[in-house]
Design a protein around this motif. Structure first.
Motif, PDB file in Angstrom:
ATOM      1  N   ASP A 197       0.177   3.798   1.441  1.00 33.05           N
ATOM      2  CA  ASP A 197       0.078   4.379   2.786  1.00 33.05           C
ATOM      3  C   ASP A 197       1.378   4.165   3.557  1.00 33.05           C
ATOM      4  O   ASP A 197       1.650   4.886   4.521  1.00 33.05           O
ATOM      5  CB  ASP A 197      -1.085   3.753   3.569  1.00 33.05           C
ATOM      6  CG  ASP A 197      -2.446   4.127   3.000  1.00 33.05           C
ATOM      7  OD1 ASP A 197      -2.545   5.129   2.251  1.00 33.05           O
ATOM      8  OD2 ASP A 197      -3.418   3.404   3.297  1.00 33.05           O
ATOM      9  N   ASP A 198       2.183   3.176   3.148  1.00 31.19           N
ATOM     10  CA  ASP A 198       3.461   2.871   3.798  1.00 31.19           C
ATOM     11  C   ASP A 198       4.645   3.618   3.176  1.00 31.19           C
ATOM     12  O   ASP A 198       5.793   3.427   3.598  1.00 31.19           O
ATOM     13  CB  ASP A 198       3.744   1.362   3.734  1.00 31.19           C
ATOM     14  CG  ASP A 198       2.850   0.565   4.662  1.00 31.19           C
ATOM     15  OD1 ASP A 198       2.326   1.135   5.634  1.00 31.19           O
ATOM     16  OD2 ASP A 198       2.691  -0.650   4.413  1.00 31.19           O
ATOM     17  N   LYS A 255       2.730   0.497  -5.914  1.00 25.75           N
ATOM     18  CA  LYS A 255       1.837  -0.398  -5.188  1.00 25.75           C
ATOM     19  C   LYS A 255       1.558  -1.605  -6.073  1.00 25.75           C
ATOM     20  O   LYS A 255       1.197  -1.456  -7.244  1.00 25.75           O
ATOM     21  CB  LYS A 255       0.535   0.333  -4.865  1.00 25.75           C
ATOM     22  CG  LYS A 255      -0.529  -0.545  -4.273  1.00 25.75           C
ATOM     23  CD  LYS A 255      -1.826   0.213  -4.158  1.00 25.75           C
ATOM     24  CE  LYS A 255      -2.945  -0.764  -3.837  1.00 25.75           C
ATOM     25  NZ  LYS A 255      -4.241  -0.107  -3.768  1.00 25.75           N
ATOM     26  N   THR A 300       0.836  -1.189   0.000  1.00 24.37           N
ATOM     27  CA  THR A 300       0.000   0.000   0.000  1.00 24.37           C
ATOM     28  C   THR A 300       0.877   1.247   0.000  1.00 24.37           C
ATOM     29  O   THR A 300       1.905   1.279   0.684  1.00 24.37           O
ATOM     30  CB  THR A 300      -0.962   0.032   1.216  1.00 24.37           C
ATOM     31  OG1 THR A 300      -1.636   1.297   1.240  1.00 24.37           O
ATOM     32  CG2 THR A 300      -0.235  -0.166   2.534  1.00 24.37           C
TER      33      THR A 300
END
Length: 116
Positions: free
Chosen positions: A73-74, A98, A71
Protein backbone atom coordinates in the motif's frame (compact mmCIF):
# COMPACT_ATOMS: atom_id res chain seq x y z
CA UNK A 1 44.82 -10.69 -2.92
CA UNK A 2 41.97 -8.18 -3.06
CA UNK A 3 41.47 -6.28 0.16
CA UNK A 4 38.10 -6.28 1.89
CA UNK A 5 37.32 -3.09 3.79
CA UNK A 6 34.44 -3.10 6.27
CA UNK A 7 32.68 0.07 7.43
CA UNK A 8 30.84 0.37 10.76
CA UNK A 9 31.40 -3.26 11.69
CA UNK A 10 30.19 -5.04 14.81
CA UNK A 11 29.97 -8.71 15.82
CA UNK A 12 26.90 -9.29 13.63
CA UNK A 13 27.34 -7.19 10.48
CA UNK A 14 29.16 -4.46 8.59
CA UNK A 15 26.99 -1.57 7.40
CA UNK A 16 29.07 -1.48 4.23
CA UNK A 17 31.76 -3.65 2.67
CA UNK A 18 34.14 -2.61 -0.10
CA UNK A 19 35.64 -5.29 -2.34
CA UNK A 20 36.82 -5.45 -5.95
CA UNK A 21 35.57 -1.98 -6.84
CA UNK A 22 32.11 -2.53 -5.38
CA UNK A 23 30.38 -1.27 -2.24
CA UNK A 24 27.85 -3.61 -0.66
CA UNK A 25 25.42 -2.00 1.78
CA UNK A 26 23.62 -4.00 4.42
CA UNK A 27 19.92 -3.45 4.94
CA UNK A 28 19.41 0.19 5.92
CA UNK A 29 16.42 1.05 8.10
CA UNK A 30 15.16 4.32 9.59
CA UNK A 31 16.26 5.29 13.09
CA UNK A 32 13.05 7.20 13.83
CA UNK A 33 10.13 4.92 13.06
CA UNK A 34 7.33 7.25 14.12
CA UNK A 35 6.77 8.81 10.68
CA UNK A 36 5.12 7.46 7.57
CA UNK A 37 6.81 5.71 4.68
CA UNK A 38 7.94 8.95 3.02
CA UNK A 39 9.78 10.15 6.14
CA UNK A 40 11.26 6.70 6.79
CA UNK A 41 12.36 6.43 3.15
CA UNK A 42 14.11 9.82 3.34
CA UNK A 43 15.98 8.67 6.44
CA UNK A 44 17.09 5.44 4.78
CA UNK A 45 18.19 7.19 1.59
CA UNK A 46 20.21 9.70 3.67
CA UNK A 47 21.95 6.77 5.39
CA UNK A 48 22.72 5.29 1.96
CA UNK A 49 24.12 8.63 0.76
CA UNK A 50 26.30 8.89 3.88
CA UNK A 51 27.65 5.33 3.59
CA UNK A 52 28.35 5.71 -0.12
CA UNK A 53 30.21 8.99 0.54
CA UNK A 54 32.25 7.31 3.29
CA UNK A 55 33.14 4.55 0.83
CA UNK A 56 34.15 7.11 -1.80
CA UNK A 57 31.21 6.89 -4.20
CA UNK A 58 27.68 8.22 -4.65
CA UNK A 59 24.11 7.32 -5.58
CA UNK A 60 24.96 8.02 -9.23
CA UNK A 61 27.10 4.84 -9.06
CA UNK A 62 24.35 2.58 -7.65
CA UNK A 63 24.13 -0.71 -9.49
CA UNK A 64 21.34 -2.48 -7.65
CA UNK A 65 18.75 -1.84 -4.93
CA UNK A 66 16.49 -4.26 -3.09
CA UNK A 67 13.61 -2.43 -1.45
CA UNK A 68 11.51 -4.08 1.22
CA UNK A 69 8.23 -2.49 2.24
CA UNK A 70 6.01 -3.50 5.14
CA UNK A 71 3.00 -3.13 2.86
CA UNK A 72 2.61 -2.64 -0.86
CA UNK A 73 0.00 0.00 0.00
CA UNK A 74 3.07 2.26 0.48
CA UNK A 75 4.49 1.51 -3.00
CA UNK A 76 3.35 4.74 -4.69
CA UNK A 77 4.34 6.95 -1.75
CA UNK A 78 7.75 5.30 -1.53
CA UNK A 79 8.27 5.70 -5.29
CA UNK A 80 7.62 9.43 -4.99
CA UNK A 81 10.55 9.77 -2.58
CA UNK A 82 12.73 7.33 -4.54
CA UNK A 83 12.10 9.03 -7.90
CA UNK A 84 13.11 12.42 -6.44
CA UNK A 85 16.29 10.88 -4.94
CA UNK A 86 17.80 8.80 -7.75
CA UNK A 87 20.14 10.43 -10.21
CA UNK A 88 18.29 10.92 -13.54
CA UNK A 89 19.78 8.70 -16.22
CA UNK A 90 21.77 6.73 -13.59
CA UNK A 91 19.04 4.56 -12.07
CA UNK A 92 20.09 1.17 -10.69
CA UNK A 93 18.45 -2.19 -11.20
CA UNK A 94 15.76 -2.55 -8.59
CA UNK A 95 13.25 -4.87 -7.02
CA UNK A 96 10.60 -4.02 -4.46
CA UNK A 97 8.59 -6.41 -2.37
CA UNK A 98 6.54 -6.80 0.75
CA UNK A 99 8.29 -8.46 3.68
CA UNK A 100 7.79 -8.85 7.39
CA UNK A 101 10.43 -6.51 8.85
CA UNK A 102 12.05 -7.07 12.24
CA UNK A 103 10.20 -4.14 13.87
CA UNK A 104 6.47 -3.61 13.22
CA UNK A 105 7.04 0.19 13.16
CA UNK A 106 9.67 -0.12 10.40
CA UNK A 107 8.04 0.52 7.02
CA UNK A 108 11.05 0.28 4.66
CA UNK A 109 14.47 -1.34 4.40
CA UNK A 110 16.90 -1.01 1.48
CA UNK A 111 19.90 -3.14 0.51
CA UNK A 112 22.16 -1.72 -2.21
CA UNK A 113 25.30 -2.29 -4.25
CA UNK A 114 27.32 0.51 -5.87
CA UNK A 115 30.47 0.83 -7.93
CA UNK A 116 33.37 2.88 -6.61
Amino acid sequence: MNEIKRLDQNARRSRALIHNGLVYLSGQVPDDRTGGVEEQARQVLKKIDDLLAEAGTSRARLLSAQIWLKTMDDFAAFNGVWDAWVTPGETPTRCCGKVELNDPKCLVEIVAIAAL
